[in-house]
Design an enzyme around this catalytic site. Structure first.
Site: not given
Ligand code: BDR
Ligand code: CA
Length: 314
Positions: A12, A125, A239-240, A41, A17, A166-167
């Site tokens: 996303d 991701t 993160h990703d 996102n 990402d 979040f994801n």
């Molecule tokens: C995840 O949430 C998104 O905002 C980032 O792209 C990442 O995949 C981190 O919690």
């Molecule tokens: Ca992401």
């Protein structure tokens, strides 16, 4: 070199990402068979546009298809406070030259996996909507999925609620399908990704490489850091990119294997990834959970990937 790992990039984009896709494209170990977008996102329209812009910028010459706006259950959640109004605010990017295929993301994943000679790895991701739907709609393809490497979840805590990352929070039902799939699953959760911090001096190292991709990556980091600095971080947690690093440099990561379940209900814990540390469930591990990273080696990996684009254009 042994043959490359065939992968599908599902995300996303999103700054991290985009940096994950930058790392994947530059790797000699990976072959990108397809890219797909997911709502997360930002709206699916925006993440799809961003995915096509990022593919164009990076020279990812692979089919692309759009996911859908809604998770498997519930309402979409977006993260414009982190990634901006476009979902990828910051540097100007090229207009996309990649068009979306006339099929949806799940159909493209299925078609790509079915056509591949070798089992395919999915790097997810964003929310797991597409991957969950793939496993529900095409269970016969499971033997042709080698590995699913996700950014999502966290053993210790969340980042969108106290319990949920979040994801996973965006689509816990899809995540539940993925964690129950029995497929090889690597989880780059917050336990490791909050240690994958890129500091301002690292941005400058990447910017100084001077090639157009390196400069854009540095500007993505500038933007991504603005939010994280405001909540007290010393750097940007990319993160990703850890979900890609897990495929190309697993030796820089520390992992533990756990049986992990996704909480799909609950007043406080919907979207939590609950690891069975003490074997209460009597289930074998289903998740290779990354818990630590050699940060310096991770920065080297990102910088070497960004440098690759300069050499490629010589
Ligand atoms: C995840 O949430 C998104 O905002 C980032 O792209 C990442 O995949 C981190 O919690
Ligand atoms: Ca992401």
């Amino acid at each position: 070199m042994t043959s490359k790992i065939p992968i599908i990039l599902d995300g996303d984009p999103g700054h991290d990402d985009a940096i994950a896709w930058m790392l994947a494209k530059a790797s000699a170990w990976l072959e990108i068979l397809a890219c797909t977008s997911v709502s997360g996102n930002q709206s699916i329209e925006k993440t799809s546009y961003n995915a096509r812009r990022v593919m164009t910028l990076l020279g990812i010459d692979a089919p692309f298809a759009m996911g859908r706006e809604e998770p498997l259950h519930g309402e979409p959640i977006h993260a414009g406070n982190i990634h901006g109004e476009t979902g990828l605010d910051g540097p100007a990017l090229p207009d996309p030259t990649i068009e979306a295929e006339p099929i949806n993301a799940v159909e493209l994943m299925a078609k790509t996996i079915a056509a591949s000679d070798k089992p395919v790895t999915i790097v997810a991701t964003g929310p797991l909507t597409n991957v969950g739907a793939l496993l529900i709609l095409y269970p016969e393809l499971k033997p042709k999925i080698a590995h699913i490497s996700i950014m999502g979840g966290g053993l210790a805590h969340g980042n969108w609620t106290p319990a949920a990352e979040f994801n996973i929070l965006v689509d816990p039902e899809a995540a539940d399908v993925v964690f129950k799939s029995g497929l090889q699953l690597t989880m780059a959760g917050l336990d490791v990704t909050l240690k994958a911090l890129v500091f301002p001096e690292d941005f400058e190292r990447i910017r100084a490489l001077g090639n157009p991709i390196a400069v854009v990556v540095a500007e993505w980091l500038d933007f991504f850091y603005t939010f994280h600095r405001s909540i007290g971080y010393a750097g940007a947690p990319v993160h990703d990119a850890v979900a890609v690093a897990a495929l190309i440099k697993p030796e820089i990561l520390t992992a533990r294997d756990y049986y992990v379940q996704v909480e799909t209900s609950g007043d406080f814990c919907r979207g939590a990834t609950v690891a069975d540390h003490y074997g209460f469930s009597q289930q074998p591990p289903n998740t290779h959970a990354l818990v630590d990273i050699d940060r310096e080696a991770f920065i080297d990996l990102l910088a070497e990937a960004a440098a690759w684009y300069g050499k490629e254009s010589e």
